[in-house]
Design a protein around this motif. Structure first.
Motif, short mmCIF file in Angstrom:
data_model
loop_
_atom_site.label_atom_id
_atom_site.label_comp_id
_atom_site.label_asym_id
_atom_site.label_seq_id
_atom_site.Cartn_x
_atom_site.Cartn_y
_atom_site.Cartn_z
N LYS A 472 -17.06 40.51 36.45
CA LYS A 472 -17.67 40.30 37.69
C LYS A 472 -18.92 39.17 37.33
CE LYS A 472 -20.05 43.54 40.56
NZ LYS A 472 -21.20 44.47 40.27
N CYS A 489 -9.22 45.73 38.68
CA CYS A 489 -10.21 47.23 38.48
C CYS A 489 -10.51 48.09 39.90
CB CYS A 489 -11.49 45.93 38.24
SG CYS A 489 -11.40 45.04 36.54
N TYR A 490 -10.77 46.90 40.98
CA TYR A 490 -10.91 47.70 42.19
C TYR A 490 -9.81 48.38 42.67
CZ TYR A 490 -15.60 45.83 42.86
OH TYR A 490 -16.56 45.57 42.33
N THR A 496 -14.43 51.32 36.66
CA THR A 496 -15.25 51.54 37.75
C THR A 496 -14.02 52.19 38.70
OG1 THR A 496 -16.43 50.08 39.97
CG2 THR A 496 -14.04 49.55 39.40
N LYS A 498 -11.78 53.16 42.20
CA LYS A 498 -10.61 52.82 43.01
C LYS A 498 -11.43 52.59 44.17
CE LYS A 498 -6.32 54.18 41.20
NZ LYS A 498 -4.94 54.79 41.39
N ASP A 499 -11.32 51.33 44.89
CA ASP A 499 -12.47 50.84 46.38
C ASP A 499 -10.90 49.69 46.24
OD1 ASP A 499 -12.99 49.48 47.97
OD2 ASP A 499 -15.25 50.47 47.21
N LYS A 502 -12.81 46.78 48.44
CA LYS A 502 -13.57 45.94 47.67
C LYS A 502 -12.28 45.10 46.60
CE LYS A 502 -17.61 47.87 46.39
NZ LYS A 502 -19.00 48.45 45.48
N ALA A 503 -11.00 45.40 46.25
CA ALA A 503 -9.84 44.72 45.72
C ALA A 503 -9.18 43.71 46.56
CB ALA A 503 -8.89 45.89 45.42
N SER A 506 -11.99 40.76 46.68
CA SER A 506 -11.60 39.96 45.82
C SER A 506 -10.75 38.71 45.85
CB SER A 506 -11.68 40.88 44.50
OG SER A 506 -13.67 41.16 44.34
#
Length: 832
Positions: A472, A489-490, A496, A498-499, A502-503, A506
């Motif tokens: 980050k 990571c997301y 973190t 799971k999203d 946001k993934a 990014s």
């Protein structure tokens, strides 16, 4: 309450504040090189300045005395120096014919003059000649004696020069206190350069304690008397906050005043002011103009700056040839950074032909002159064999030397050396420590690498939360690789939650910076609806874009899109071509896929021999799927002769890589003795292993083993449980087999209704034996009402798959009119 603003120290004057915010530690950049700090820390900034080869002496630490330049005239104004040289030359011109003086002649010459004032001036000039070897051999001791003689008789210039002798140890032991006293005496008699020297003494603590406020007072006095160098020094004082607060506007004005009087360094400084907006608006065209003017007067750093201007297009058009020429000119004058830049020109062919040998030689030369930037470059040369034989041990040594000088790039390289064993033994802990130290100096690559270390436990304990934090941080600093990692990571919940959204964001941000793998990943997101609406057309477009940028994975995906019609029309030929292009880049799965294309004639003519060759090639590269396919080729003679032993070996090798279907196939081989001795116990073990890994076919086989006692004891309950688990994964034969279990009470209570339902479900999925069973259920009322018509229809459906039992049953139906009209002819035909 009014917040007290902390006064910034002198070190801030040498850095540009990148973000004009109220942050007490804003991001800054060195004014003399490209070094940046995302968080300004004065101590760290000063450490950089002390090592920066481009920083002026004034920027170095003031705690100790600054080094002096050997040239006697380094602090005299240019006018003073020129006057001394011309006067001394004129002095010798009066002696006819020209000759070298002996001691007796010198004495006679001094006594011949009746005017004492002129005599003292001649003694002074004679001292100057001895000091610099003008018309006579250099003799600093004699020069000192002559200056002393004239000074004791009240000659002011001699008093000043005597002070210089004491200050620098010229012809006498160094004595800064005496130097200061002599400058003071001369200054009291109005000697302008001595007033200037008193300013220097107070600034640098020469013969007296440092007092920068007094220093600026003396510079102001001498400047008022027209001393150009003092005007320049006042510019420096206001620029760097020496004895006064920083005032860029006043600094600019003093530089401008000195420059107008021909002070070369001030002309250069005006270039700096216009380049960085110091006391004036940024104007790169004017900056270029002043660098050019100073360079024409021989100012070395300005010659170097002109090289930079032409290289990067600062105030002029980019011109690599001119950049090379100016770097070369400054390098010939021993300007270290220009020697380094010249090395880069030869290494990369900037403005000249590429010549890695010359590049290496120049980096080596710059290193010998103290250019620490070249240490890193020498490391690269030895690591990759640039202009010299590859030698990873030497590469490591140079990286280590540069790292010891706090060069963050070299610290990062040192981390790589320890991580991958380049020129030294692998040492994860040392790698981690090196990355950590470089990261503290805001090295983005090392911040990213710390994320890798924490994610995978390299040299430290595995900590995905810290990994996420470092990715980050590096992403905020603009690192595309870290932005991509942040997306992962997301997406997968690494450190973190799971999203998907946001993934996706990014990956999108990294893709805008042309990060190829993120462009590919956007294709994945659109194809599967990760963090965005599913859109196969956009997925196809992103795969196509990444493929154009040379990403083999995207080329492979493009092949899949054309093969299966994902976001575009199905086109076997284009699919084949995409796989072929990716395969040329050694993309293993595309090599495998070419085998599939040749085996089944997708986008090309069917050619099982070529299919076998591609499976074999991909298998050699370690692809387990291709190893499995190779086993099938040997087992069934696809593109090669049948060879059970080779089939078994191929399955075995793929199974060692946890290839589930090959583990299952080993069970088949052991059960039926294909390429190995028959061994039902081993068959059972392999079915069990593949079943644990989630293979439905193996779960079904496990059911059969328990059902019929193959390699294990018969166990109806376990058989039923295995069939049931496989059926939950829609394994057709297991759904049918559940019907058998319910009908005949195998491992469970008898339940004809459930048996009927299982047969019905399996029949819908196309199992002919289930149609037959369904026919029996309708005929005899097993789990449903009797319905001879439906029984007949079910037997008839099973007949289409040449189910022998159903053909027999149809004959009975026609013979006795069960569910259809009696028709003995058809019954007879079926009997035949």
């Amino acid at each position: 309450m009014i917040k007290k603003v902390r006064k910034k120290g002198p070190v801030w004057a040498h850095f540009i504040i990148v973000d004009k915010s109220n942050n007490s530690h804003p991001p800054v950049q060195c004014k003399y090189c490209s070094k940046k700090y995302q968080r300004a820390v004065p101590e760290r900034m000063q450490v950089h300045l002390d090592k920066c080869p481009k920083a002026p002496i004034i920027a170095k630490s003031q705690s100790g005395k600054q080094p002096v330049i050997d040239d006697f005239n380094d602090r005299m104004s240019e006018d003073d120096q020129n006057a001394n040289v011309l006067s001394s030359q004129h002095f010798f011109h009066r002696l006819q014919p020209p000759f070298k003086l002996q001691n007796s002649e010198e004495i006679n010459m001094q006594t011949d003059y009746s005017d004492q004032t002129e005599s003292h001036t001649n003694i002074y000039h004679l001292g100057y000649c001895y000091q610099h070897g003008i018309g006579i051999e250099r003799n600093e001791t004699r020069a000192f004696q002559l200056y002393k003689e004239a000074a004791e008789n009240g000659h002011i210039n001699s008093k000043y020069n005597l002070g210089r002798c004491y200050q620098h140890g010229i012809g006498i032991e160094k004595n800064e206190i005496k130097a200061f006293e002599l400058f003071k005496e001369a200054a009291q008699k109005g000697h302008v350069t001595s007033i200037y020297e008193l300013g220097k003494c107070h600034q640098d603590g020469i013969g007296i304690e440092i007092n920068k406020i007094k220093a600026i007072e003396f510079y102001e006095k001498s400047a008022e008397k027209g001393h150009i160098t003092s005007t320049y020094e006042l510019g420096k004082c206001f620029k760097y906050g020496i004895g006064t607060e920083i005032n860029d506007i006043k600094a600019f004005e003093f530089y401008k005043e000195a420059a107008q009087k021909g002070h070369i360094t001030s002309i250069y400084e005006l270039g700096e002011c216009f380049k960085y907006g110091i006391g004036t608006e940024i104007n790169e065209i004017k900056a270029f103009k002043f660098y050019k003017e100073a360079a024409q007067k021989g100012h070395i750093i300005s010659i170097y700056e002109l090289g930079k201007c032409f290289k990067y297009g600062i105030g002029t058009e980019i011109n690599d040839i001119k950049a090379f020429e100016f770097y070369k000119e400054a390098a010939q004058k021993s300007h270290i950074t220009s020697i380094y830049e010249l090395g880069e020109c030869y290494q990369y062919g900037i403005g000249t032909e590429r010549d890695e040998t010359k590049a290496f030689e120049l980096y080596n030369e710059a290193d010998k002159l103290g250019g620490f930037e070249s240490l890193y470059k020498l490391g690269e040369c030895y690591q990759y064999g640039i202009g010299i034989e590859k030698n990873e041990i030497k590469a490591f040594e140079y990286y280590k030397l540069a790292a010891n000088l706090d060069d963050s790039e070299s610290l990062h390289k040192l981390g790589e050396c320890y991580q991958y064993g380049i020129g030294t033994e692998k040492d994860g802990t040392k790698a981690f420590e090196s990355y950590k130290e470089a990261a503290q100096n805001d090295n983005i690559d090392s911040i990213f690498q710390l994320g890798i270390c924490y994610q995978h436990g390299i040299g430290t304990e595995k900590n995905e939360i810290k990994a996420f934090e470092y990715y980050k941080l590096a992403a905020k600093l603009g690192d595309s690789e870290s932005l991509h990692k942040l997306g992962e990571c997301y997406q997968y919940g690494i450190g973190t939650e799971k999203d998907g959204t946001k993934a996706f964001e990014s990956y999108k941000e990294a893709a805008q910076n042309d990060h190829i793998y993120s462009i590919y990943q956007l294709g994945i997101c659109y194809q599967h609806g990760i963090g965005t609406e599913k859109n196969e057309i956009k997925a196809f477009e992103y795969y196509k874009l990444a493929a154009k940028l040379g990403d083999s994975e995207s080329l492979h995906k493009l092949g899949e899109c054309y093969q299966y019609g994902i976001g575009t029309e199905k086109d076997g030929t284009k699919a084949f071509e995409s796989y072929k292009e990716a395969a040329q880049n050694d993309h293993i799965y595309s090599i495998y896929q070419l085998g599939i294309c040749y085996q089944h004639g997708i986008g090309t003519e069917k050619n099982e021999i070529k299919a076998f060759e591609y499976y074999k090639l991909a298998a050699k590269l370690g692809d387990s799927e291709s190893l499995h396919k190779l086993g099938e080729c040997y087992q069934y003679g696809i593109g090669t002769e049948k060879d059970g032993t080779k089939a078994f070996e191929s399955y075995k090798e793929a199974a060692q890589n946890d290839h589930i279907y090959s583990i299952y196939q080993l069970g088949i081989c052991y059960q039926h003795g294909i390429g190995t001795e028959k061994n039902e116990i081993k068959a059972f073990e392999y079915y069990k292993l593949a079943a644990k890994l989630g293979d439905s076919e193996s779960l079904h086989k496990l059911g059969e083993c328990y059902h019929y006692g193959i390699g294990t004891e018969k166990d109806g309950t376990k058989a039923f449980e295995s069939y049931k688990e496989a059926a939950q994964n829609d394994h057709i034969y297991s759904i049918y087999q559940l019907g058998i279990c319910y009908q005949y009470e195998i491992g469970t209570e008898k339940d004809e209704i459930k048996a009927f339902e299982s047969y019905k479900k399996a029949a819908k999925l196309g199992i002919s034996r289930s149609f037959h069973k369904l026919g029996e259920c309708y005929q005899y009322g097993i789990g449903t009402e009797k319905d001879e018509t439906k029984a007949f229809e079910s037997y008839k459906e099973a007949q289409n798959d040449i189910n022998i039992d159903s053909i027999y049953q149809l004959r009975i139906c026609y013979q006795h009119g069960i569910g259809t009209e009696k028709n003995e002819i058809k019954a007879f035909e079926l009997q035949r």
